[in-house]
Scaffold this motif. Structure first.
Motif, PDB file in Angstrom:
ATOM      1  N   SER A  18       0.140  -9.232  19.913  1.00 20.48           N
ATOM      2  CA  SER A  18      -0.308 -10.481  19.330  1.00 20.48           C
ATOM      3  C   SER A  18      -0.419 -11.529  20.434  1.00 20.48           C
ATOM      4  N   HIS A  19      -1.591 -12.152  20.517  1.00 19.82           N
ATOM      5  CA  HIS A  19      -1.801 -13.184  21.530  1.00 19.82           C
ATOM      6  C   HIS A  19      -2.960 -14.077  21.111  1.00 19.82           C
ATOM      7  N   THR A  20      -3.064 -15.186  21.812  1.00 20.77           N
ATOM      8  CA  THR A  20      -4.199 -16.068  21.655  1.00 20.77           C
ATOM      9  C   THR A  20      -4.781 -16.326  23.040  1.00 20.77           C
ATOM     10  N   ILE A  21      -6.047 -16.632  23.063  1.00 19.82           N
ATOM     11  CA  ILE A  21      -6.690 -17.060  24.299  1.00 19.82           C
ATOM     12  C   ILE A  21      -7.010 -18.530  24.119  1.00 19.82           C
ATOM     13  N   ARG A  22      -6.531 -19.319  25.071  1.00 20.95           N
ATOM     14  CA  ARG A  22      -6.697 -20.770  24.977  1.00 20.95           C
ATOM     15  C   ARG A  22      -6.906 -21.341  26.372  1.00 20.95           C
ATOM     16  N   ARG A  23      -7.323 -22.596  26.408  1.00 29.64           N
ATOM     17  CA  ARG A  23      -7.429 -23.306  27.687  1.00 29.64           C
ATOM     18  C   ARG A  23      -6.035 -23.641  28.183  1.00 29.64           C
TER      19      ARG A  23
ATOM     20  N   LEU B 110      -8.538 -20.227  31.448  1.00 24.80           N
ATOM     21  CA  LEU B 110      -8.190 -19.670  30.152  1.00 24.80           C
ATOM     22  C   LEU B 110      -6.965 -18.789  30.330  1.00 24.80           C
ATOM     23  N   VAL B 111      -6.074 -18.785  29.335  1.00 26.29           N
ATOM     24  CA  VAL B 111      -4.879 -17.956  29.409  1.00 26.29           C
ATOM     25  C   VAL B 111      -4.772 -17.062  28.181  1.00 26.29           C
ATOM     26  N   LEU B 112      -4.217 -15.903  28.418  1.00 27.11           N
ATOM     27  CA  LEU B 112      -3.865 -14.953  27.361  1.00 27.11           C
ATOM     28  C   LEU B 112      -2.395 -15.204  27.066  1.00 27.11           C
ATOM     29  N   ASP B 113      -2.128 -15.901  25.972  1.00 24.90           N
ATOM     30  CA  ASP B 113      -0.789 -16.390  25.646  1.00 24.90           C
ATOM     31  C   ASP B 113      -0.186 -15.534  24.540  1.00 24.90           C
ATOM     32  N   SER B 114       0.923 -14.873  24.853  1.00 25.12           N
ATOM     33  CA  SER B 114       1.610 -14.033  23.864  1.00 25.12           C
ATOM     34  C   SER B 114       2.762 -14.767  23.190  1.00 25.12           C
ATOM     35  N   GLY B 115       2.863 -16.047  23.393  1.00 32.81           N
ATOM     36  CA  GLY B 115       3.912 -16.837  22.769  1.00 32.81           C
ATOM     37  C   GLY B 115       5.108 -17.036  23.674  1.00 32.81           C
ATOM     38  N   ASP B 116       5.655 -15.944  24.206  1.00 31.46           N
ATOM     39  CA  ASP B 116       6.819 -16.068  25.081  1.00 31.46           C
ATOM     40  C   ASP B 116       6.449 -16.056  26.558  1.00 31.46           C
ATOM     41  N   ARG B 117       5.220 -15.637  26.871  1.00 26.57           N
ATOM     42  CA  ARG B 117       4.769 -15.664  28.264  1.00 26.57           C
ATOM     43  C   ARG B 117       3.252 -15.518  28.316  1.00 26.57           C
ATOM     44  N   LEU B 118       2.692 -15.855  29.487  1.00 28.99           N
ATOM     45  CA  LEU B 118       1.262 -15.669  29.730  1.00 28.99           C
ATOM     46  C   LEU B 118       1.070 -14.259  30.279  1.00 28.99           C
ATOM     47  N   ASN B 119       0.096 -13.537  29.733  1.00 30.64           N
ATOM     48  CA  ASN B 119      -0.153 -12.165  30.164  1.00 30.64           C
ATOM     49  C   ASN B 119      -1.528 -11.967  30.773  1.00 30.64           C
ATOM     50  N   GLY B 120      -2.269 -13.032  30.957  1.00 27.29           N
ATOM     51  CA  GLY B 120      -3.568 -12.945  31.605  1.00 27.29           C
ATOM     52  C   GLY B 120      -4.140 -14.327  31.803  1.00 27.29           C
ATOM     53  N   TYR B 121      -5.076 -14.411  32.734  1.00 32.89           N
ATOM     54  CA  TYR B 121      -5.768 -15.690  32.928  1.00 32.89           C
ATOM     55  C   TYR B 121      -7.096 -15.457  33.611  1.00 32.89           C
ATOM     56  N   SER B 122      -8.001 -16.390  33.404  1.00 33.94           N
ATOM     57  CA  SER B 122      -9.260 -16.420  34.146  1.00 33.94           C
ATOM     58  C   SER B 122      -9.480 -17.846  34.620  1.00 33.94           C
ATOM     59  N   LEU B 123     -10.184 -17.975  35.734  1.00 32.47           N
ATOM     60  CA  LEU B 123     -10.464 -19.282  36.316  1.00 32.47           C
ATOM     61  C   LEU B 123     -11.958 -19.352  36.586  1.00 32.47           C
ATOM     62  N   LEU B 124     -12.615 -20.295  35.935  1.00 33.04           N
ATOM     63  CA  LEU B 124     -14.061 -20.490  36.056  1.00 33.04           C
ATOM     64  C   LEU B 124     -14.340 -21.756  36.854  1.00 33.04           C
ATOM     65  N   VAL B 125     -15.284 -21.673  37.773  1.00 32.17           N
ATOM     66  CA  VAL B 125     -15.666 -22.813  38.601  1.00 32.17           C
ATOM     67  C   VAL B 125     -17.137 -23.129  38.319  1.00 32.17           C
ATOM     68  N   ASP B 126     -17.382 -24.316  37.796  1.00 31.56           N
ATOM     69  CA  ASP B 126     -18.736 -24.723  37.422  1.00 31.56           C
ATOM     70  C   ASP B 126     -19.318 -25.667  38.478  1.00 31.56           C
TER      71      ASP B 126
ATOM     72  N   CYS C  22      -9.814 -13.324  37.306  1.00 29.48           N
ATOM     73  CA  CYS C  22      -9.695 -12.745  35.973  1.00 29.48           C
ATOM     74  C   CYS C  22      -8.676 -11.621  36.075  1.00 29.48           C
ATOM     75  N   TYR C  23      -7.458 -11.902  35.639  1.00 25.95           N
ATOM     76  CA  TYR C  23      -6.350 -10.962  35.808  1.00 25.95           C
ATOM     77  C   TYR C  23      -5.555 -10.825  34.518  1.00 25.95           C
ATOM     78  N   VAL C  24      -5.090  -9.615  34.274  1.00 24.19           N
ATOM     79  CA  VAL C  24      -4.224  -9.332  33.131  1.00 24.19           C
ATOM     80  C   VAL C  24      -2.987  -8.622  33.662  1.00 24.19           C
ATOM     81  N   HIS C  25      -1.831  -8.990  33.118  1.00 28.85           N
ATOM     82  CA  HIS C  25      -0.567  -8.368  33.525  1.00 28.85           C
ATOM     83  C   HIS C  25      -0.682  -6.850  33.363  1.00 28.85           C
ATOM     84  N   PRO C  26      -0.148  -6.079  34.306  1.00 27.11           N
ATOM     85  CA  PRO C  26      -0.295  -4.619  34.231  1.00 27.11           C
ATOM     86  C   PRO C  26       0.267  -4.001  32.951  1.00 27.11           C
TER      87      PRO C  26
END
Length: 177
Positions: free
Chosen positions: A2-7, A62-78, A101-105
């Protein structure tokens, strides 16, 4: 899972730095020295660096947030590519760079990376640009396959300094919806 993707927010800077210290080494060629990897992490992926990225109006994290920790992120440069090799290779302009663009192993193979990529492409599309591009180490076969499945194609090459070593990257791009 269970996770959300948010800024990301400035409160995420420390967790982003911790996650980057785990995930960045996984993208490096086996020949990369621990000293070069550590120098790159210290010089570009520290908590202070993430605070600066989060304060930059041209950068979206953007982060992949599982509630207790971040398990992924991406960084976009415009902003336009500053590297002349990249600028001359891109066919879809203006474009957004997918810088990271990385996700925890522990979340590899579970679809989390595809979800994060989809959200990253959507965020880039919201900027109204024609394309999105990234650089990937030419020896990172796993990432190259993933990016190919995500609609990216090779359009050129560029160099990337990792500590005292010059690495060779492919430049990949894809059209935005």
């Amino acid at each position: 899972m269970s996770h959300t993707i948010r800024r990301a927010t400035t409160d995420d800077a420390g967790a982003l730095a911790e996650l980057a210290a785990v995930t960045f080494p996984l993208a490096c060629p086996p020949s990369s020295s621990p000293e070069d990897i550590a120098a790159h992490i210290a010089n570009t992926l520290s908590e202070d660096h993430f605070r600066r990225y989060l304060a930059d109006p041209d950068i979206t994290i953007l982060v992949l947030d599982s509630g207790d920790r971040l398990n992924g992120y991406s960084l976009l440069v415009d902003r336009p590519a500053s590297d002349p090799d990249v600028a001359s290779a891109l066919t879809l302009t203006p474009s957004v760079e997918l810088s990271k663009c990385y996700v925890h192993p522990e979340h590899h193979g579970l679809g989390a990376a595809a979800e994060l990529m989809h959200a990253s492409v959507q965020a880039a599309a919201e900027a109204g640009r024609a394309g999105i591009w990234l650089g990937v180490n030419s020896q990172n076969a796993r990432a190259i396959r993933f990016y190919g499945k995500s609609g990216f194609r090779k359009v050129g090459t560029k160099s990337f300094r990792l500590g005292n070593t010059v690495e060779h990257d492919f430049v990949l791009e894809r059209a935005l919806p």
